[in-house]
Design a protein around this motif. Structure first.
Motif, PDB file in Angstrom:
ATOM      1  N   ALA A 125       0.887  -1.254  -0.040  1.00  0.00           N
ATOM      2  CA  ALA A 125      -0.033   0.085  -0.009  1.00  0.00           C
ATOM      3  C   ALA A 125       0.755   1.334   0.100  1.00  0.00           C
ATOM      4  O   ALA A 125       0.565   2.242  -0.920  1.00  0.00           O
ATOM      5  N   ALA A 126       1.909   1.249   0.685  1.00  0.00           N
ATOM      6  CA  ALA A 126       2.792   2.428   0.740  1.00  0.00           C
ATOM      7  C   ALA A 126       3.486   2.671  -0.530  1.00  0.00           C
ATOM      8  O   ALA A 126       3.674   3.831  -1.008  1.00  0.00           O
ATOM      9  N   ARG A 156       2.480   1.945  -3.541  1.00  0.00           N
ATOM     10  CA  ARG A 156       1.373   2.398  -4.437  1.00  0.00           C
ATOM     11  C   ARG A 156       1.257   4.108  -4.020  1.00  0.00           C
ATOM     12  O   ARG A 156       1.150   4.694  -4.925  1.00  0.00           O
ATOM     13  N   ARG A 157       1.227   4.235  -3.058  1.00  0.00           N
ATOM     14  CA  ARG A 157       1.126   5.694  -2.535  1.00  0.00           C
ATOM     15  C   ARG A 157       2.376   6.599  -2.960  1.00  0.00           C
ATOM     16  O   ARG A 157       2.249   7.739  -3.212  1.00  0.00           O
ATOM     17  N   GLN A 158       3.400   5.932  -2.747  1.00  0.00           N
ATOM     18  CA  GLN A 158       4.597   6.829  -3.571  1.00  0.00           C
ATOM     19  C   GLN A 158       4.964   6.663  -4.815  1.00  0.00           C
ATOM     20  O   GLN A 158       5.892   7.211  -5.266  1.00  0.00           O
ATOM     21  N   GLU A 159       4.116   5.974  -5.507  1.00  0.00           N
ATOM     22  CA  GLU A 159       4.443   5.914  -7.039  1.00  0.00           C
ATOM     23  C   GLU A 159       4.703   7.235  -7.406  1.00  0.00           C
ATOM     24  O   GLU A 159       4.135   8.318  -7.423  1.00  0.00           O
ATOM     25  N   GLU A 193       7.330   9.156  -6.732  1.00  0.00           N
ATOM     26  CA  GLU A 193       8.021   9.990  -5.475  1.00  0.00           C
ATOM     27  C   GLU A 193       9.326   9.310  -5.523  1.00  0.00           C
ATOM     28  O   GLU A 193       9.663   7.977  -5.847  1.00  0.00           O
TER      29      GLU A 193
END
Length: 427
Positions: free
Chosen positions: A414-415, A417-420, A422
């Motif tokens: 999940a993390a 995917r959020r950092q995509e 970055e």
């Protein structure tokens, strides 16, 4: 002031000062759940008490006994004990220190024993970084680029990687065996072919198990043409897949030469090749040796490893916990569109990341792997595109530790995917 080579890139930011079981600890005391096992090496976990005691006792008796100068009791005892677990008929053993060194020894033996030069390997293979072994390696150009010309006489045949090929396992096996027959007909004459080297589960190539029927097809062709079948169990052996040797999943298939290392000595540098005595005896005089092969302390660790595997039923545990791990990874993947495939055998488990169009997504895999480290779970990448996250915990792993790892992996995915898009830390 000297420093490590800048080419050595660490997969995680951890500087470990202590290990115990499935855990590593840094200088600040932070605990990490280690699902790398030092690339599949510490099968009995970090600093298993039985291994530590065997090493301490041996270090007080004899640290170095070079085996072409003097024999030592641990070498002789280990050789005898390996007979309990080696495939039937493979009753002669030569020791080295690293997997790549054992591969080189198997290559020399195959050429000496047959009088032939050529060798066939399979797509996605990893057999080592030394010149002969690198010439056999196709898991990525990073292992062989810039050092050519490599050893001649190596032909590459397809591996039945069904997900990558977009085929069912049966279709992939048929495709791979047809490809092998074409190699034998067009590029690598059987009468000039010494051996086929194969991993029953691709390691660096993406944790891809050979589907049923493939190894049997290799055995049939090897017998038909007088070619040696060399099975590289450096990473998949010593119980990791839930059988003592991964090739045992294919009934009736016996290697002519078996290569082992990694889990053999629970972290101490020891590798070996095993073959029938008649075959091993065809190696030319002086072709086998080495300063540190069969080191007494490493042999003591290997003997203790055999005891721990048997007494703690770790091979059976690898099968049980591996099934739990794969089931959990598939549950995570069902909620994560970027994970296109989950596969493995026993405690060799992999999650492959792909983009919506099906192309490899190494950036997503790296984000998830790095996020896992930030959450306290240590993992490694593999695959020819480095888009596969692999899990290889020690064989002593418990159900609770599997569940903890799956919880951390869920958070990491999940993390990631959020950092995509970055930048994430690298080291």
């Amino acid at each position: 002031m000297s420093q490590l080579s800048p080419v050595l890139k660490q997969a995680t930011p951890v500087v470990a000062v202590r290990g115990e079981g499935l855990h590593l600890y840094d200088a600040e005391g932070r605990r990490y759940l280690d699902f790398t096992s030092g690339v599949g090496v510490t099968g009995t976990g970090h600093c298993h008490p039985r291994i530590v005691e065997a090493v301490r006792e041996q270090a007080g008796r004899l640290i170095h006994g070079q085996y072409t100068t003097v024999l030592h009791d641990r070498l002789l005892t280990l050789t005898e004990r390996l007979g309990e677990v080696l495939p039937p008929g493979l009753d002669s053993v030569f020791y080295a220190t690293a997997g790549t060194e054992a591969v080189e020894a198997a290559l020399r033996l195959a050429r000496h024993a047959t009088g032939r030069q050529n060798v066939i390997v399979f797509e996605g293979s990893f057999h080592g970084r030394t010149m002969g072994a690198a010439s056999l390696t196709t898991a990525g150009t990073r292992f062989r680029a810039g050092i050519g010309p490599l050893m001649p006489g190596v032909a590459v045949a397809p591996f039945p990687a069904s997900f990558r090929l977009g085929m069912t396992p049966d279709e992939a096996v048929a495709h791979a065996l047809r490809g092998l027959d074409e190699v034998l007909a067009t590029a690598c004459a059987p009468a000039e072919t010494a051996a086929m080297f194969v991993e029953p589960v691709l390691g660096e190539g993406g944790y891809v198990p050979a589907p049923p029927g493939f190894l049997a097809g290799l055995r049939e062709r090897a017998d038909r043409h007088g070619i040696l079948l060399v099975v590289d169990e450096v990473q998949s052996g010593f119980g990791r897949t839930g059988r003592f040797w991964a090739h045992e999943y294919e009934e009736g298939v016996r290697p002519d030469v078996l290569i082992t290392a990694k889990g053999l000595a629970s972290g101490f540098p020891l590798s070996a090749i095993a073959a029938p005595a008649e075959l091993m005896g065809r190696a030319w005089p002086g072709s086998q040796g080495g300063t540190y092969g069969g080191n007494p302390v490493a042999c003591a660790a290997a003997l203790a490893t055999l005891d721990v595997l048997r007494e703690e039923r770790l091979v059976e545990n690898a099968a049980e916990q591996g099934a739990r791990l794969l089931a959990g990874l598939r549950t995570v993947a069902a909620e994560a569109p970027g994970i296109a495939d989950v596969r493995g055998l026993g405690l060799m488990a992999a999650s492959e990341f792909c983009r919506p169009d099906g192309s490899p997504d190494p950036e997503a895999a790296k984000r998830a792997q790095q996020a896992a480290a930030e959450h306290g779970l240590l993992l490694l990448l593999c695959g020819i595109h480095l888009n596969v996250v692999r899990m290889a915990p020690a064989l002593v792993v418990t159900a609770g530790q599997i569940d903890e790892a799956l919880e951390l992996w869920t958070k990491a995915v999940a993390a990631g995917r959020r950092q995509e898009g970055e930048d994430t830390w690298t080291r």
